[in-house]
Design a protein around this motif. Structure first.
Motif, PDB file in Angstrom:
ATOM      1  N   VAL A   1     -27.998  34.445   1.823  1.00 44.81           N
ATOM      2  CA  VAL A   1     -28.775  35.073   0.439  1.00 44.81           C
ATOM      3  C   VAL A   1     -30.206  34.901   0.917  1.00 44.81           C
ATOM      4  O   VAL A   1     -31.079  34.277   1.731  1.00 44.81           O
ATOM      5  N   LYS A   2     -30.953  36.292   0.764  1.00 47.55           N
ATOM      6  CA  LYS A   2     -32.534  36.430   1.336  1.00 47.55           C
ATOM      7  C   LYS A   2     -33.378  35.536   0.468  1.00 47.55           C
ATOM      8  O   LYS A   2     -33.234  35.027  -0.598  1.00 47.55           O
ATOM      9  N   ARG A   3     -34.369  35.028   1.604  1.00 41.88           N
ATOM     10  CA  ARG A   3     -35.410  34.283   0.881  1.00 41.88           C
ATOM     11  C   ARG A   3     -36.395  34.999   0.127  1.00 41.88           C
ATOM     12  O   ARG A   3     -36.633  36.039   0.215  1.00 41.88           O
ATOM     13  N   THR A   4     -36.618  34.315  -1.146  1.00 39.64           N
ATOM     14  CA  THR A   4     -37.804  35.034  -1.953  1.00 39.64           C
ATOM     15  C   THR A   4     -38.960  33.943  -2.303  1.00 39.64           C
ATOM     16  O   THR A   4     -38.419  32.721  -2.494  1.00 39.64           O
ATOM     17  N   HIS A   5     -39.975  34.123  -2.202  1.00 35.89           N
ATOM     18  CA  HIS A   5     -41.058  33.207  -2.610  1.00 35.89           C
ATOM     19  C   HIS A   5     -41.580  33.923  -4.059  1.00 35.89           C
ATOM     20  O   HIS A   5     -42.129  34.976  -3.866  1.00 35.89           O
TER      21      HIS A   5
ATOM     22  N   TYR B   1     -24.268  25.356 -19.644  1.00 37.37           N
ATOM     23  CA  TYR B   1     -23.495  24.698 -18.769  1.00 37.37           C
ATOM     24  C   TYR B   1     -23.271  23.170 -19.044  1.00 37.37           C
ATOM     25  O   TYR B   1     -22.321  22.711 -19.130  1.00 37.37           O
ATOM     26  N   ARG B   2     -24.563  22.586 -19.356  1.00 37.30           N
ATOM     27  CA  ARG B   2     -24.524  21.199 -19.818  1.00 37.30           C
ATOM     28  C   ARG B   2     -23.605  20.870 -20.667  1.00 37.30           C
ATOM     29  O   ARG B   2     -22.788  19.871 -20.790  1.00 37.30           O
TER      30      ARG B   2
ATOM     31  N   ASP C   1     -35.053  34.682   7.707  1.00 37.64           N
ATOM     32  CA  ASP C   1     -35.622  35.176   6.420  1.00 37.64           C
ATOM     33  C   ASP C   1     -34.358  35.006   5.237  1.00 37.64           C
ATOM     34  O   ASP C   1     -34.592  35.573   4.220  1.00 37.64           O
ATOM     35  N   ASN C   2     -33.594  34.146   5.441  1.00 43.17           N
ATOM     36  CA  ASN C   2     -32.789  33.541   4.181  1.00 43.17           C
ATOM     37  C   ASN C   2     -33.117  32.499   3.462  1.00 43.17           C
ATOM     38  O   ASN C   2     -33.977  31.641   4.157  1.00 43.17           O
ATOM     39  N   GLN C   3     -32.576  32.278   2.332  1.00 42.70           N
ATOM     40  CA  GLN C   3     -33.026  30.957   1.582  1.00 42.70           C
ATOM     41  C   GLN C   3     -32.509  29.692   2.161  1.00 42.70           C
ATOM     42  O   GLN C   3     -31.248  29.609   2.556  1.00 42.70           O
TER      43      GLN C   3
ATOM     44  N   LYS D   1     -29.264  28.987 -19.592  1.00 41.12           N
ATOM     45  CA  LYS D   1     -28.150  28.961 -18.680  1.00 41.12           C
ATOM     46  C   LYS D   1     -27.455  27.086 -18.430  1.00 41.12           C
ATOM     47  O   LYS D   1     -26.676  26.889 -18.728  1.00 41.12           O
ATOM     48  N   ILE D   2     -28.653  26.698 -18.109  1.00 33.98           N
ATOM     49  CA  ILE D   2     -28.352  25.125 -17.887  1.00 33.98           C
ATOM     50  C   ILE D   2     -27.862  24.504 -19.375  1.00 33.98           C
ATOM     51  O   ILE D   2     -27.073  23.729 -19.186  1.00 33.98           O
TER      52      ILE D   2
ATOM     53  N   LEU E   1     -18.003  29.774 -14.672  1.00 34.11           N
ATOM     54  CA  LEU E   1     -19.230  29.403 -14.096  1.00 34.11           C
ATOM     55  C   LEU E   1     -19.458  28.912 -12.989  1.00 34.11           C
ATOM     56  O   LEU E   1     -20.295  29.089 -12.272  1.00 34.11           O
TER      57      LEU E   1
ATOM     58  N   LYS F   1     -38.003  32.785 -14.286  1.00 34.77           N
ATOM     59  CA  LYS F   1     -36.603  32.262 -13.899  1.00 34.77           C
ATOM     60  C   LYS F   1     -36.475  30.907 -14.732  1.00 34.77           C
ATOM     61  O   LYS F   1     -35.410  30.509 -15.021  1.00 34.77           O
ATOM     62  N   ARG F   2     -37.738  30.090 -14.996  1.00 37.47           N
ATOM     63  CA  ARG F   2     -37.531  28.895 -15.595  1.00 37.47           C
ATOM     64  C   ARG F   2     -37.059  28.929 -16.965  1.00 37.47           C
ATOM     65  O   ARG F   2     -36.019  28.189 -17.359  1.00 37.47           O
TER      66      ARG F   2
ATOM     67  N   ASP G   1     -33.360  30.014 -16.791  1.00 36.12           N
ATOM     68  CA  ASP G   1     -32.610  29.008 -16.038  1.00 36.12           C
ATOM     69  C   ASP G   1     -32.001  28.050 -17.684  1.00 36.12           C
ATOM     70  O   ASP G   1     -31.157  27.511 -17.444  1.00 36.12           O
TER      71      ASP G   1
END
Lengths: 361, 317
Positions: free
Chosen positions: A4-8, A28-29, B271-273, A24-25, A58, A17-18, A21
């Protein structure tokens, strides 16, 4: 987490995203809590099974949820519930297949499929006949062949294939079991050939071949090459020669060749062993010369293979002093062209010396 | 790039505070293992107190299953994988004495109940068999000082059937060699004092071929490199005393390149998570190679050597 590619994320995207999420949280819960409560209440109904499916969709890694699923199925069978069990089990197979397509490397899904199939013969239904069970395994073999077409190195797939053929062999009645096993081993051997022809670097297939050859030599299918081991070896060496010339840099077929020689040679008369080694050595030396012409440098695997051959010649009784000298020359070259494994090659220099000294003492 | 020790510590410390992330909830079934990975990484980085000791112990005890084992999370099922992590952490924290003798007995009974007639172990009662589970069972029993000749002989017999043409080991007899399975098999044979069964030259050669030109290690031929194999391959090499058969400087560089130098943590490849699994195995690999002033790690147990030195060695006197 793999691949999985890193993203900042920026502050804005993080907030986005919060919020996503958080919904979804909550879903799921809520579902998770329901499932845990149902299980603790020993609820083994079809409704719970359906809810459990939602949760596993899920999160297919949730092993306790898979366990609950099996508890439900076992309880339904034990209670002889008024359900069509063949249909129910077929739906289980469909369910796992659906998720295996999404997550072909998830242990728990594979495990559940195996569990379902192992319990298939026990389900309370008149429809369960030996013919139906045989058909089920045939279907499994077709499914896993398809999966291995998509990813020919998936070790879950190969593992599953061995499991399925093992089950198929066990289906044969007692006096047929031996013959059925031999026939299946032969089919599987052909399958490895097919996979290797499609991709010479399919290490999984070479591995599988190494497991089948000893079985087939021990109980050869009537009329097959396996009845004549030295002829089999010659044919196999020709097959390997083609692989070497096609991709000399790939380790798969070299390791298989090494194993094959160590496995088969000692069963033959010494003169035949030596003749085979000389022949293989000639092929490998010639290939290495071509590699040197092309790349200006020795091919590592050719050198390693020449080392194996000389070691075997030493065992049988060639000119030991000369062989040791030749081996040391090979290792010196390896130190040079393969510096990452310098420690290994230097140890080899030591062990060749020690071995020779012990032999001559 | 230099080793981002402080960032890795902060990264692990923050893992349990990510309740806003969906992934936090989706990974409950791995929480016990995740905690072991985090705690071990912190101990190796000489920061064992980052996670409050009492909280860790309380979490572990809250995951006890009436079946005798530990689940990955409260109300999850006892399984060998989470049971080993629980026992390892209690040993690392020098807290095995929080378990009453009868509780230890029930853990031991749970583990032993999962051994099959052929010597293999299933992960739980639902029947999945894998050399991973043999290792987890033998490791946990060894930490508790409760191995027996029957358990050991069966396990050794099963493992030896998993050996392959290339010197490696697979998940069951017949299965292809895979570096992580090699670790579990060789680790089991090390604990049971049966390394004589390993073809060490052949296995060492195969393991050393896992190093690729970029310095990283893969788990099988023709596969991509991945930081976790810095542990599975390297520890196996260390166990058979061939740690010097690969190029340390190049692997070191590969691991450092796989760090997240902004938020901390290590990923499978550059470069990955990042995640805690690759973080601990990257750091444990660095420790085995002697880099970065880390605490010495035991290649068999993946725990600080100072802790494992206290374990009773098999065969028992």
């Amino acid at each position: 987490m793999h691949g999985v590619k890193r993203t900042h994320l920026s502050a804005q995207l993080r907030e986005q995203k919060r919020q996503q999420d958080s919904n979804k949280i909550a879903t799921y819960r809520r579902l998770n809590e329901q499932i845990l409560a149902l299980r603790e209440a020993h609820d083994y109904s079809l409704e719970s099974l359906a809810k459990n499916s939602q949760l596993l969709a899920l999160n297919p890694e949730y092993y306790s949820a898979w366990n609950y699923r099996r508890e439900i199925l076992l309880a339904l069978m034990a209670a002889l519930a008024d359900v069509d069990f063949v249909d129910l089990f077929n739906r289980e197979l469909h369910f796992t297949l659906l998720h295996l397509k999404r997550f072909p490397k998830c242990y728990w899904i594979w495990n559940h499929r195996v569990w379902v199939l192992q319990h298939f013969p026990d389900i309370p239904s008149m429809e369960i006949t030996p013919a139906l069970i045989a058909k089920v395994w045939q279907t499994e073999l077709a499914i896993v062949a398809k999966l291995l077409e998509q990813d020919s190195r998936n070790f879950h797939g190969w593992h599953y294939r061995r499991f399925v053929t093992g089950q198929m062999a066990a289906l044969a009645t007692d006096h047929e079991t031996g013959a059925a096993r031999v026939q299946l081993a032969n089919i599987e051997f052909e399958y490895t050939t097919q996979k290797i022809n499609a991709n010479l670097s399919n290490y999984s297939a070479w591995h599988q071949r190494s497991k089948l050859v000893p079985q087939l030599l021990l109980s050869p299918p009537p009329g097959s090459l396996f009845e004549r081991p030295s002829e089999f070896l010659t044919t196999e060496i020709a097959y390997l020669t083609n692989a070497m010339y096609t991709d000399a840099a790939d380790s798969s077929h070299w390791l298989y060749l090494h194993w094959l020689l160590c496995e088969l040679l000692p069963t033959m008369p010494e003169a035949e062993q030596m003749a085979t080694l000389v022949k293989v050595q000639g092929v490998v030396e010639e290939l290495n010369e071509l590699e040197v012409e092309d790349d200006g440098v020795d091919n590592k695997w050719c050198l390693v293979c020449m080392g194996w051959i000389k070691k075997e010649m030493y065992r049988i009784g060639g000119d030991k002093g000369k062989l040791v000298e030749e081996m040391l020359v090979l290792v010196a070259k390896l130190v040079e062209i393969d510096p990452m494994r310098k420690g290994r090659w230097e140890d080899l220099v030591g062990s060749i010396g020690v071995e020779h000294e012990i032999q001559h003492r | 790039m230099s080793f981002a020790r402080e960032k890795h510590i902060a990264y692990i410390d923050a893992l349990n505070k990510k309740q806003d992330d969906y992934e936090y909830w989706l990974s409950e079934h791995l929480r016990m293992n995740g905690l072991y990975w985090g705690l071990t990484a912190l101990c190796l980085m000489k920061s064992p107190d980052t996670l409050p000791r009492d909280d860790v112990i309380a979490f572990i005890l809250s995951c006890r299953d009436p079946n005798g084992g530990f689940g990955a999370f409260p109300r999850h099922d006892g399984h060998l994988l989470s049971t080993l992590s629980a026992v390892q952490m209690l040993a690392t924290l020098d807290a095995l004495d929080v378990l009453a003798p009868s509780e230890v007995d029930s853990i031991v009974a749970f583990i032993m109940s999962l051994q099959l007639e052929n010597g293999a172990f299933q992960g739980d009662l639902f029947g999945e068999v894998d050399t991973r589970f043999v290792y987890t069972a033998i490791n946990a029993l060894s930490i508790l000082g409760r191995l027996t000749p029957t358990v050991v002989d069966g396990a050794v017999e099963f493992i030896s059937q998993c050996a392959n043409f290339d010197g490696g080991y697979g998940m069951v007899p017949g299965a292809e060699s895979h570096a992580a399975q090699v670790f579990t098999c060789v680790g089991t044979l090390a604990i049971t004092n049966r390394l004589d069964l390993v073809d060490q030259e052949l296995l060492g050669s195969w393991l050393s071929e896992r190093q690729l030109p970029n310095g990283g290690l893969n788990g099988r031929p023709e596969k991509l490199p991945d930081v976790c194999y810095s542990w599975w391959v390297l520890s196996s090499l260390a166990i058979i005393d061939k740690l010097h058969w690969i190029d340390h400087a190049k692997l070191y560089e590969f691991i450092l390149k796989s760090q997240d130098d902004k938020d901390g943590g290590i990923s499978d490849r550059p470069d990955n998570q990042a995640d805690v699994y690759h973080t601990v195995f990257g750091i444990a690999g660095l420790s085995l190679m002697g880099y970065e002033d880390l605490v010495e790690v035991d290649p068999v147990y993946c725990m600080p050597k100072s802790v494992t030195d206290g374990f009773k060695k098999w065969p028992y006197e």
